[in-house]
Scaffold this active site. Sequence first.
Site, PDB file in Angstrom:
ATOM      1  N   HIS A 199     -70.162  25.796 -18.319  1.00  0.00           N
ATOM      2  CA  HIS A 199     -71.437  26.427 -17.987  1.00  0.00           C
ATOM      3  C   HIS A 199     -71.413  27.927 -18.292  1.00  0.00           C
ATOM      4  O   HIS A 199     -72.416  28.498 -18.723  1.00  0.00           O
ATOM      5  CB  HIS A 199     -71.851  26.179 -16.537  1.00  0.00           C
ATOM      6  CG  HIS A 199     -73.243  26.682 -16.279  1.00  0.00           C
ATOM      7  ND1 HIS A 199     -74.360  25.968 -16.641  1.00  0.00           N
ATOM      8  CD2 HIS A 199     -73.688  27.872 -15.822  1.00  0.00           C
ATOM      9  CE1 HIS A 199     -75.444  26.681 -16.389  1.00  0.00           C
ATOM     10  NE2 HIS A 199     -75.060  27.853 -15.892  1.00  0.00           N
ATOM     11  N   ASP A 217     -74.106  29.880 -20.538  1.00  0.00           N
ATOM     12  CA  ASP A 217     -74.769  31.126 -20.148  1.00  0.00           C
ATOM     13  C   ASP A 217     -74.563  32.207 -21.205  1.00  0.00           C
ATOM     14  O   ASP A 217     -75.473  32.995 -21.486  1.00  0.00           O
ATOM     15  CB  ASP A 217     -74.219  31.632 -18.812  1.00  0.00           C
ATOM     16  CG  ASP A 217     -74.875  30.963 -17.611  1.00  0.00           C
ATOM     17  OD1 ASP A 217     -75.973  30.384 -17.759  1.00  0.00           O
ATOM     18  OD2 ASP A 217     -74.283  31.024 -16.507  1.00  0.00           O
ATOM     19  N   HIS A 277     -81.088  29.529 -19.480  1.00  0.00           N
ATOM     20  CA  HIS A 277     -80.731  28.173 -19.932  1.00  0.00           C
ATOM     21  C   HIS A 277     -81.679  27.690 -21.035  1.00  0.00           C
ATOM     22  O   HIS A 277     -81.256  27.000 -21.959  1.00  0.00           O
ATOM     23  CB  HIS A 277     -80.719  27.196 -18.756  1.00  0.00           C
ATOM     24  CG  HIS A 277     -79.727  27.565 -17.697  1.00  0.00           C
ATOM     25  ND1 HIS A 277     -79.750  27.058 -16.434  1.00  0.00           N
ATOM     26  CD2 HIS A 277     -78.677  28.431 -17.726  1.00  0.00           C
ATOM     27  CE1 HIS A 277     -78.768  27.578 -15.722  1.00  0.00           C
ATOM     28  NE2 HIS A 277     -78.106  28.432 -16.492  1.00  0.00           N
ATOM     29  N   HIS A 320     -73.630  37.240 -16.066  1.00  0.00           N
ATOM     30  CA  HIS A 320     -74.810  37.681 -16.819  1.00  0.00           C
ATOM     31  C   HIS A 320     -74.801  39.192 -17.038  1.00  0.00           C
ATOM     32  O   HIS A 320     -75.088  39.667 -18.134  1.00  0.00           O
ATOM     33  CB  HIS A 320     -76.087  37.287 -16.083  1.00  0.00           C
ATOM     34  CG  HIS A 320     -76.306  35.811 -16.030  1.00  0.00           C
ATOM     35  ND1 HIS A 320     -76.346  35.039 -17.158  1.00  0.00           N
ATOM     36  CD2 HIS A 320     -76.487  34.967 -14.985  1.00  0.00           C
ATOM     37  CE1 HIS A 320     -76.561  33.778 -16.808  1.00  0.00           C
ATOM     38  NE2 HIS A 320     -76.642  33.715 -15.489  1.00  0.00           N
TER      39      HIS A 320
HETATM   40 ZN    ZN Z   1     -76.402  29.505 -15.884  1.00  0.00          ZN
END
Ligand code: ZN
Length: 305
Positions: free
Chosen positions: A239, A243, A76, A266
């Site tokens: 969000h 990311d 972040h 991720h």
């Molecule tokens: Zn995140």
Amino acid sequence: MAYASETTLKRPVTIKGIGLHTGACVAVSLEPAPPRSGITFALGSERFALREATVRSTELCVGIAKGKKEIKTVEHLLSAIFGIGLTNVVVRVQGPEIPILDGSALPFFEVLERAGLVRQPARKQVAVVLKPVVVTLGDRRVSLWPRGDGDPRTLRIEVEVDFARSTIGRQSLEVDVTPGTYRQVLAPARTFGFLEDVEAMRSKGLIKGASLENAVVLDADAGVLNPEGLRFPDEFVRHKALDIVGDLSLVGYPLVGRYVAFKPGHALNVMAIERLRDIQGAFVIQDLDHPRASADSPLLVAAMS
Ligand SMILES: [Zn+2]
């Protein structure tokens, strides 16, 4: 509009808070850095550049490492740094991870805004995608493409999530990432998790610092448990895009290209960057040059008046 020259901070700033995974009180200081130095992490007397770091991704956060030194939950902060267009900065970390704050990138972005950015006498360098890169994992798929006809200066993100069994459902978002769109559309979107996963993660020693103060938590029956509710109806997909900005920054330069993602995470985002690096000629590092007129540039305004 994105800066054409490199930037650094006008003055150093320090941010303190709780670490999501360790639950420890942690602090990070951001300090001005010289042109062409990029993002440098400092741990005690040791320093390493983001461009030289190894990425250790998990389903929950991104860690970066050089040798035995590792910093967790960088995504972040890196997202805010790249979102605002900050090119050169020293990130001094006191503790095992970056603070989670409210689970979004907005507190980082606001601190950077308050500190102020200063232009430096060097043309900004960007990583321009030249060849397509595709990564699939089951029904999940991410791909990187050259910008084609689009704005040759920015990263475009087209992302879709599908949580069929929860209140989230299917959400999609398309955004050209500039400091303005980043602040407005992406930065305030908080991380999220499911109550049913919390116990399993805690038993693995993870998310010791997680609470309704720093994440949106969903219950299979009741939906969103946070008393304040959501910041946007599509906060979840926003969000995911936040990311993506952080994960793609691991290439070490602002990325110019188009990222198309279905159910990303991720690990998948980091795999896309690794593949981009592996394929010969898939990208080139070059000066951000010959800026095209865009809607908010003085050049276009002059031409139209
Ligand atoms: Zn995140």
